[in-house]
Design a protein around this motif. Sequence first.
Motif, PDB file in Angstrom:
ATOM      1  N   MET A   1      73.032  48.637  53.373  1.00 30.21           N
ATOM      2  CA  MET A   1      73.140  50.001  53.874  1.00 30.21           C
ATOM      3  C   MET A   1      74.584  50.249  54.312  1.00 30.21           C
ATOM      4  O   MET A   1      75.111  49.537  55.157  1.00 30.21           O
ATOM      5  CB  MET A   1      72.192  50.149  55.063  1.00 30.21           C
ATOM      6  N   PRO A   2      75.241  51.251  53.736  1.00 33.83           N
ATOM      7  CA  PRO A   2      76.609  51.559  54.148  1.00 33.83           C
ATOM      8  C   PRO A   2      76.624  52.071  55.574  1.00 33.83           C
ATOM      9  O   PRO A   2      75.721  52.796  55.996  1.00 33.83           O
ATOM     10  CB  PRO A   2      77.053  52.635  53.174  1.00 33.83           C
ATOM     11  N   ARG A   3      77.634  51.686  56.288  1.00 35.88           N
ATOM     12  CA  ARG A   3      77.699  52.108  57.687  1.00 35.88           C
ATOM     13  C   ARG A   3      78.537  53.372  57.830  1.00 35.88           C
ATOM     14  O   ARG A   3      79.432  53.628  57.026  1.00 35.88           O
ATOM     15  CB  ARG A   3      78.272  51.006  58.558  1.00 35.88           C
ATOM     16  N   ARG A   4      78.240  54.133  58.829  1.00 35.85           N
ATOM     17  CA  ARG A   4      78.998  55.345  59.117  1.00 35.85           C
ATOM     18  C   ARG A   4      80.122  54.972  60.064  1.00 35.85           C
ATOM     19  O   ARG A   4      79.956  54.152  60.963  1.00 35.85           O
ATOM     20  CB  ARG A   4      78.112  56.393  59.750  1.00 35.85           C
ATOM     21  N   VAL A   5      81.259  55.581  59.855  1.00 28.72           N
ATOM     22  CA  VAL A   5      82.417  55.322  60.703  1.00 28.72           C
ATOM     23  C   VAL A   5      82.885  56.632  61.320  1.00 28.72           C
ATOM     24  O   VAL A   5      82.487  57.712  60.898  1.00 28.72           O
ATOM     25  CB  VAL A   5      83.569  54.655  59.906  1.00 28.72           C
ATOM     26  N   ARG A   6      83.722  56.519  62.322  1.00 25.40           N
ATOM     27  CA  ARG A   6      84.281  57.693  62.985  1.00 25.40           C
ATOM     28  C   ARG A   6      85.719  57.898  62.538  1.00 25.40           C
ATOM     29  O   ARG A   6      86.446  56.946  62.283  1.00 25.40           O
ATOM     30  CB  ARG A   6      84.241  57.523  64.500  1.00 25.40           C
ATOM     31  N   CYS A   7      86.117  59.146  62.464  1.00 20.18           N
ATOM     32  CA  CYS A   7      87.486  59.491  62.097  1.00 20.18           C
ATOM     33  C   CYS A   7      88.427  58.967  63.177  1.00 20.18           C
ATOM     34  O   CYS A   7      88.191  59.164  64.375  1.00 20.18           O
ATOM     35  CB  CYS A   7      87.625  61.002  61.953  1.00 20.18           C
ATOM     36  N   SER A   8      89.478  58.304  62.768  1.00 15.59           N
ATOM     37  CA  SER A   8      90.432  57.731  63.710  1.00 15.59           C
ATOM     38  C   SER A   8      91.249  58.804  64.418  1.00 15.59           C
ATOM     39  O   SER A   8      91.842  58.542  65.456  1.00 15.59           O
ATOM     40  CB  SER A   8      91.381  56.776  62.983  1.00 15.59           C
ATOM     41  N   PHE A   9      91.277  60.019  63.882  1.00 17.99           N
ATOM     42  CA  PHE A   9      92.062  61.082  64.497  1.00 17.99           C
ATOM     43  C   PHE A   9      91.207  62.019  65.341  1.00 17.99           C
ATOM     44  O   PHE A   9      91.420  62.150  66.534  1.00 17.99           O
ATOM     45  CB  PHE A   9      92.815  61.882  63.432  1.00 17.99           C
ATOM     46  N   CYS A  10      90.209  62.645  64.724  1.00 18.39           N
ATOM     47  CA  CYS A  10      89.449  63.675  65.448  1.00 18.39           C
ATOM     48  C   CYS A  10      88.170  63.150  66.080  1.00 18.39           C
ATOM     49  O   CYS A  10      87.616  63.775  66.970  1.00 18.39           O
ATOM     50  CB  CYS A  10      89.145  64.858  64.538  1.00 18.39           C
ATOM     51  N   GLY A  11      87.657  62.014  65.615  1.00 20.23           N
ATOM     52  CA  GLY A  11      86.451  61.449  66.202  1.00 20.23           C
ATOM     53  C   GLY A  11      85.159  61.884  65.531  1.00 20.23           C
ATOM     54  O   GLY A  11      84.073  61.519  65.975  1.00 20.23           O
ATOM     55  N   ALA A  12      85.247  62.657  64.454  1.00 18.59           N
ATOM     56  CA  ALA A  12      84.045  63.109  63.744  1.00 18.59           C
ATOM     57  C   ALA A  12      83.423  61.945  62.971  1.00 18.59           C
ATOM     58  O   ALA A  12      84.112  61.016  62.571  1.00 18.59           O
ATOM     59  CB  ALA A  12      84.396  64.238  62.780  1.00 18.59           C
TER      60      ALA A  12
END
Length: 73
Positions: A1-12
């Motif tokens: 299952m691919p994991r979701r990550v957060r944007c390093s700039f905005c946090g989305a």
Amino acid sequence: MPRRVRCSFCGAEIEPGTGIMYVKNDGTILWFCSSKCFKSYKMRRDPKKLPWTAKYHELMQQRKRKKARRGAR
């Protein structure tokens, strides 16, 4: 299952299979949700000063809590 990550700039949150993965020379991996975030990072903009980022909203919430504590004294 691919994991979701957060944007390093905005946090989305970034959906699997989308976004930009940027690897720095020291091996640090940065994820960006859009070219807008990537270009802002490259221009060295501060995400805490841009109202459309999650980091800005976190900072404003902290300031509101501080003001509420000062007012309660």
